[in-house]
Motif scaffolding. Structure first.
Motif, short mmCIF file in Angstrom:
data_model
loop_
_atom_site.label_atom_id
_atom_site.label_comp_id
_atom_site.label_asym_id
_atom_site.label_seq_id
_atom_site.Cartn_x
_atom_site.Cartn_y
_atom_site.Cartn_z
N LEU A 149 50.60 5.10 12.81
CA LEU A 149 50.78 3.80 13.46
C LEU A 149 49.46 3.03 13.46
CD1 LEU A 149 52.66 1.92 15.00
CD2 LEU A 149 52.00 3.07 17.10
N ALA A 150 48.36 3.68 13.76
CA ALA A 150 47.04 3.03 13.76
C ALA A 150 46.71 2.54 12.35
CB ALA A 150 45.98 4.00 14.26
N GLY A 151 47.02 3.33 11.34
CA GLY A 151 46.77 2.94 9.95
C GLY A 151 47.61 1.72 9.57
N ALA A 152 48.87 1.72 10.02
CA ALA A 152 49.75 0.58 9.70
C ALA A 152 49.25 -0.69 10.37
CB ALA A 152 51.17 0.90 10.14
N VAL A 153 48.83 -0.60 11.64
CA VAL A 153 48.31 -1.78 12.36
C VAL A 153 47.05 -2.28 11.68
CG1 VAL A 153 47.28 -2.52 14.56
CG2 VAL A 153 49.38 -1.18 14.56
N ALA A 154 46.14 -1.40 11.30
CA ALA A 154 44.90 -1.79 10.64
C ALA A 154 45.19 -2.46 9.29
CB ALA A 154 44.00 -0.58 10.46
N THR A 155 46.12 -1.90 8.55
CA THR A 155 46.48 -2.47 7.25
C THR A 155 47.10 -3.85 7.43
OG1 THR A 155 46.84 -0.25 6.36
CG2 THR A 155 47.83 -2.08 5.16
N THR A 156 47.98 -3.99 8.42
CA THR A 156 48.60 -5.29 8.69
C THR A 156 47.54 -6.30 9.12
OG1 THR A 156 50.64 -4.19 9.35
CG2 THR A 156 50.35 -6.46 10.08
N GLY A 157 46.65 -5.89 9.99
CA GLY A 157 45.55 -6.78 10.43
C GLY A 157 44.69 -7.23 9.27
#
Length: 182
Positions: free
Chosen positions: A12-20
């Protein structure tokens, strides 16, 4: 914390960082495109302004040169004055014709300078007509009055030259504006 929950939170943290990162990259690309488009628009506008300013300056110089040419003669004949007056009015028509283009090209401070140049051109043309009338063989004006009209023409020509020089300086400032300062 159990390993499964840690894996889900890590994903989830990786997905949020990638989206950001994707949002930030997209925003930056959009801003870059806007800057490039704005720069291209300013360049096109500057090129068009330069062409119009050049035409206005050249036509004003033609009008000025025609008056100087007749003024330099020691004793111009009525026919020479009549021809010069016709030339001055033809030049005035040229100035008037491009004046609207200068006003549309802007900016406001250049438009105001163009208004002053046009007023001076008009005054020169009107005073040239007065000189022609008093130089006519049918004129009943005394020689002193004719001299006064020549002096008035010279004064208005001087004013035109001053306004013309001011317009050139103001036009240069407008053309040098790269839009980085307000």
């Amino acid at each position: 914390m159990d390993a499964g929950l840690a894996a889900v939170l890590g994903a989830l943290a990786g997905a949020v960082a990638t989206t950001g990162a994707a949002v930030a990259t997209g925003w930056a690309a959009r801003e870059q495109a806007k800057i490039a488009a704005r720069g291209e628009h300013r360049r096109q506008r500057r090129d068009a302004r330069q062409a119009v300013y050049e035409e206005f300056i050249e036509l004003t110089e033609v009008l000025t040169d025609r008056v100087i040419k007749i003024s330099d003669l020691s004793a111009p004949t009525f026919d020479q004055i009549h021809a010069a007056e016709a030339d001055v009015w033809a030049s005035w028509e040229g100035v008037r014709g491009v004046f609207t283009k200068v006003r549309l090209a802007g900016p406001d401070y250049v438009s105001q300078a163009a208004v002053e140049v046009r007023k001076s051109c008009t005054l020169v043309a009107v005073r040239m007509t007065a000189v022609k009338k008093c130089s006519s063989p049918d004129s009943r004006d005394p020689e002193e009055l004719a001299g006064v009209k020549w002096v008035a023409l010279t004064e208005s020509l001087t004013q035109l030259i001053v306004e013309h020089g001011a317009f050139i300086g103001i036009a240069q400032v407008a053309l040098d504006d790269d839009g980085t300062s307000k």
